[in-house]
Design a protein around this motif. Structure first.
Motif, mmCIF file in Angstrom:
data_model
loop_
_atom_site.group_PDB
_atom_site.id
_atom_site.type_symbol
_atom_site.label_atom_id
_atom_site.label_comp_id
_atom_site.label_asym_id
_atom_site.label_seq_id
_atom_site.Cartn_x
_atom_site.Cartn_y
_atom_site.Cartn_z
ATOM 1 N N UNK A 134 35.264 50.684 37.897
ATOM 2 C CA UNK A 134 35.134 49.952 39.173
ATOM 3 C C UNK A 134 34.792 48.491 38.926
ATOM 4 N N UNK A 135 33.882 48.233 37.991
ATOM 5 C CA UNK A 135 33.465 46.862 37.730
ATOM 6 C C UNK A 135 34.597 45.996 37.225
ATOM 7 N N UNK A 136 35.343 46.482 36.239
ATOM 8 C CA UNK A 136 36.452 45.700 35.692
ATOM 9 C C UNK A 136 37.577 45.533 36.708
ATOM 10 N N UNK A 137 37.855 46.595 37.469
ATOM 11 C CA UNK A 137 38.879 46.491 38.503
ATOM 12 C C UNK A 137 38.488 45.494 39.584
ATOM 13 N N UNK A 138 37.201 45.476 39.953
ATOM 14 C CA UNK A 138 36.709 44.538 40.960
ATOM 15 C C UNK A 138 36.864 43.096 40.483
ATOM 16 N N UNK A 139 36.549 42.847 39.205
ATOM 17 C CA UNK A 139 36.686 41.493 38.665
ATOM 18 C C UNK A 139 38.157 41.074 38.594
ATOM 19 N N UNK A 140 39.023 41.985 38.171
ATOM 20 C CA UNK A 140 40.442 41.660 38.085
ATOM 21 C C UNK A 140 41.014 41.328 39.455
ATOM 22 N N UNK A 141 40.513 42.000 40.489
ATOM 23 C CA UNK A 141 40.984 41.740 41.858
ATOM 24 C C UNK A 141 40.440 40.415 42.383
ATOM 25 N N UNK A 158 38.697 52.168 47.203
ATOM 26 C CA UNK A 158 38.148 50.887 46.792
ATOM 27 C C UNK A 158 37.180 51.033 45.623
ATOM 28 N N UNK A 159 36.532 49.923 45.278
ATOM 29 C CA UNK A 159 35.694 49.891 44.075
ATOM 30 C C UNK A 159 34.198 50.068 44.359
ATOM 31 N N UNK A 160 33.743 49.777 45.579
ATOM 32 C CA UNK A 160 32.294 49.720 45.818
ATOM 33 C C UNK A 160 31.630 51.095 45.807
ATOM 34 N N UNK A 161 32.276 52.122 46.374
ATOM 35 C CA UNK A 161 31.669 53.462 46.399
ATOM 36 C C UNK A 161 31.561 54.048 44.991
#
Length: 505
Positions: free
Chosen positions: A206-213, A161-164
């Motif tokens: 992680x930040x960009x992937x989190x926003x895209x999701x 995932x993206x948070x860690x």
């Protein structure tokens, strides 16, 4: 009664926290703050490091020593009366001759020699050119390390995932900032800059992937990424003047201690709201190799590289060029990037939604052309005021490209691959890092070999040449069209083979 009220209050608080954790807007704020602090650290060092390293290597030289006038040498020759002139240029030439001419009493001719002041100026010019190489390598180290970390962080987000990775980026950035605050040698500062690259990789991917999701709709995603890149732009905006002013009036450690405190607050916010933990993806992610082999993704990533390479070349070389040609002080070196940062902030927020409306390919094409024009105008500047317009145009155009191509990468994954975004934003961040790795690393050598002016002319020409490729992103084929095309080619091959067999019979 009190116990019941406490329970009710605790329930409401837990409910509020749960709603906050599920809020897309709060995730957007956290990503924007992370990008802001990362890029503040990235650019705060721009006005600090060149002069700090120069002071370390030349501890006995004061900044005003080179430009201070030297008393004229005693001479027995009769004074020469110069004709009055109203021309500023003639007066400057007369001042130059007065400062650099020695009059011999035993000769009728005037012998022109270099005064000690001019010798010091020339030696300082040579030292500053050498300094550009060392500063460029230090600035590039962050991007090179980030370049190596991205292919690891991208696939890792698919598994945990993206948070860690996001929280890991905060920890590494906090350590890097403290090393910058207390480092007093080139090697220690180089280590801090390189370490920042790992933290930036974790935060950006992680930040960009989190926003895209969290924003699956293409239009909403473009708006969200425009706002997040606005956080990046704000960091770039605040960094240089913040670093220059704090270094001038407080000291080298002060700006980095302030940044470390801000980073600590961001880490606590992540810990409270994101609750870092392992989250596995439901669908199978596309392989990094499949994404790298996609020509449309590579074209979009290449636009990010070329758009940012020019400003990356300017970061180590422009402050030193200003010291050399304009005698600019610390605060002027920091403020000179202010127009680019302000206009980048405007460009990213404007072309997040506007790029979707007018066509992201067109916005990027125009951005690359404007970047080339502005780069060619910068060497024509003769004082800091002349740099305002080309720097502002440069920042605005880079904002056009970044805010168009970042959501475009997510869109290309949606239509041509599987909607899992870690690896594609690792590629996007690699593209960004390539610009900021190649630019500073080459700028010192290029300034030394061909000069500051021709270096910028060369990268401007590269932007002009790359711009037409953006037309290929106007209507990229979707996964179904690609599959139909492949099946059509296979059917054609089978038909041709069948016809050949019939002809042989």
């Amino acid at each position: 009664m009190t116990v019941v009220q406490d329970c009710v209050g605790g329930t409401r608080l837990n409910g509020l926290l749960q709603r906050c954790r599920e809020s897309r807007k709060l995730v957007l704020v956290i990503v924007a703050i992370a990008l802001l602090l990362d890029n503040m650290l990235l650019t705060t060092v721009v006005p600090i490091i060149p002069e700090f390293l120069y002071d370390i290597r030349h501890p006995n030289e004061s900044h005003g020593a080179v430009d201070s006038p030297e008393p004229p040498p005693p001479t027995t020759a009769a004074p020469t009366t110069a004709a009055p002139t109203d021309s500023t240029e003639d007066q400057a030439r007369l001042d130059f001759l007065t400062d650099h001419t020695t009059v011999s009493p035993d000769a009728d001719n005037v012998t022109t020699t270099l005064s000690p002041a001019e010798q010091r100026r020339r030696q300082r010019h040579k030292d500053l050119i050498e300094e550009t190489v060392a500063v460029g390598m230090m600035f590039a180290s962050k991007a090179f390390v980030q370049l190596l970390a991205n292919p690891i962080v991208g696939p890792l987000t698919h598994k945990i995932g993206y948070s860690i990775p996001m929280f890991t980026g905060f920890i590494i950035m906090f350590i890097s900032t403290l090393i910058f605050a207390f480092g007093r040698s080139y090697g220690v500062l180089f280590l801090a800059r390189a370490l920042q690259g790992i933290g930036s990789s974790c935060s950006s991917v992680s930040g960009m992937g989190m926003l895209a999701e969290r924003y699956p709709d293409d239009k909403e995603r473009g708006n969200a990424m425009g706002i997040a890149l606005g956080g990046l732009a704000l960091g770039v905006l605040i960094g240089p003047p913040f670093g220059g002013v704090m270094y001038e009036f407080v000291g080298k450690s002060a700006p980095f201690l302030v940044l470390s405190a801000l980073a600590l607050g961001d880490g606590l916010l992540q810990l409270l709201m994101l609750q870092p933990g392992v989250v596995r993806q439901d669908s199978d992610p596309p392989s990094l190799k499949a994404l790298v082999m996609d020509p449309y993704i590579i074209i979009a990533a290449g636009a990010i590289t070329f758009a940012n390479m020019g400003i990356a070349m300017l970061e180590p070389s422009l402050p030193i060029w200003m010291m050399d040609t304009m005698g600019a002080g610390r605060w002027k070196q920091g403020v000179t990037f202010l127009p680019a940062s302000v206009s980048y902030l405007v460009g990213t927020n404007l072309f997040g939604p506007l790029g979707h409306r007018m066509g992201r390919w067109l916005a990027s094409m125009l951005g690359l052309i404007i970047i080339g024009i502005c780069l060619m105008c910068i060497p024509l500047a003769r004082n800091i005021n002349h740099l305002i317009v080309p720097n502002a145009g440069l920042g605005f155009a880079i904002g056009m490209v970044d805010s168009s191509m970042m959501p475009e990468l997510g869109y290309l994954v949606d239509i041509r691959h599987t909607a899992v975004y870690g690896s594609v934003y690792a590629i996007g961040d690699v593209a960004f890092c390539l610009g900021f790795a190649i630019g500073p690393a080459l700028s010192g050598s290029l300034v030394k070999s061909i000069g500051f002016e021709w270096m910028l002319f060369g990268i401007a020409i590269l932007n002009f040449m790359y711009a037409p490729l953006m037309y290929l992103l106007k209507s990229p084929p979707t996964k179904e069209e690609k599959r139909s095309l492949i099946l059509g080619e296979k059917s054609s091959v089978r038909y041709v083979t069948y016809q050949n067999e019939e002809d042989e019979e």
